[in-house]
Scaffold this active site. Structure first.
Site, PDB file in Angstrom:
ATOM      1  N   CYS A   1       0.871  -1.166   0.000  1.00 55.67           N
ATOM      2  CA  CYS A   1       0.000   0.000   0.000  1.00 55.67           C
ATOM      3  C   CYS A   1       0.916   1.227   0.000  1.00 55.67           C
ATOM      4  CB  CYS A   1      -0.986   0.004   1.171  1.00 55.67           C
ATOM      5  SG  CYS A   1      -0.260   0.081   2.826  1.00 55.67           S
TER       6      CYS A   1
ATOM      7  N   THR B   1       2.053   3.283   2.371  1.00 57.84           N
ATOM      8  CA  THR B   1       3.104   3.264   3.396  1.00 57.84           C
ATOM      9  C   THR B   1       3.520   1.854   3.796  1.00 57.84           C
ATOM     10  OG1 THR B   1       1.544   3.238   5.240  1.00 57.84           O
ATOM     11  CG2 THR B   1       2.240   5.422   4.400  1.00 57.84           C
TER      12      THR B   1
ATOM     13  N   HIS C   1      15.379 -14.229  11.237  1.00 61.39           N
ATOM     14  CA  HIS C   1      15.168 -14.175  12.685  1.00 61.39           C
ATOM     15  C   HIS C   1      13.712 -14.363  13.101  1.00 61.39           C
ATOM     16  CE1 HIS C   1      19.081 -11.735  13.602  1.00 61.39           C
ATOM     17  NE2 HIS C   1      19.307 -12.829  12.894  1.00 61.39           N
TER      18      HIS C   1
ATOM     19  N   HIS D   1      16.354 -18.330  17.609  1.00 66.35           N
ATOM     20  CA  HIS D   1      15.214 -17.585  17.082  1.00 66.35           C
ATOM     21  C   HIS D   1      13.938 -18.426  17.120  1.00 66.35           C
ATOM     22  CE1 HIS D   1      18.097 -14.603  15.850  1.00 66.35           C
ATOM     23  NE2 HIS D   1      18.754 -15.530  15.164  1.00 66.35           N
TER      24      HIS D   1
END
Length: 144
Positions: free
Chosen positions: A64, A66, A97, A132
């Site tokens: 989109c 932003t 991660h 992780h």
């Protein structure tokens, strides 16, 4: 398999990404939008996230203006971890991660060459696991 969608603000960037992925023989499913008329980004963000959540090993890209709205939508879908990225290092790290399976991009703040680099990093990086994995598992448990 890569599912991709955008709102009216991300159409040009989406087309550039689809072109690059198609030329790289990566299977892409375009879930819209196809025009420049104003549309509601949640409809498209949810569509990608739901498909990624249902299909083992699938990845998604949402775009989109932003990237914020699309990332919020995608992260509401159980089983999705969406990262909003502005450079290739973020694209790599959200996979390595965080085991992100959806990438959000902002068309107004990311030029096409940079976005293509982010997409390359996101799609070519595997989850590192190890330390992780326990962190990602905490997210999965909380979501449940």
């Amino acid at each position: 398999m890569v599912f991709i969608a955008c709102d009216h603000g991300g159409l040009e960037l989406k087309r550039a990404i689809i072109d690059k992925l198609t030329k790289s023989n990566i299977e892409v499913v375009d879930l819209g939008t196809d025009g420049e008329q104003s549309v509601d980004y949640p409809d498209f963000g949810f569509a990608v996230a739901e498909r990624v959540a249902k299909e083992q090993g699938a990845r998604g890209i949402v775009i989109c203006k932003t990237g914020v709205g699309m990332s919020i939508c995608a992260n509401k879908v159980k089983g999705v971890r969406c990262g909003l990225c502005f450079n290739a290092d973020m694209g790599r790290l959200c996979r390595e991660h965080n085991d992100a399976n959806v990438l959000a991009l902002g068309a107004a703040n990311t030029d096409i060459p940079t976005a293509l680099g982010i997409v390359d990093a996101f799609l070519s990086t595997e989850f590192a696991g190890g330390r992780h994995a326990s962190r990602v598992n905490k997210i999965i448990c909380y979501e449940a």
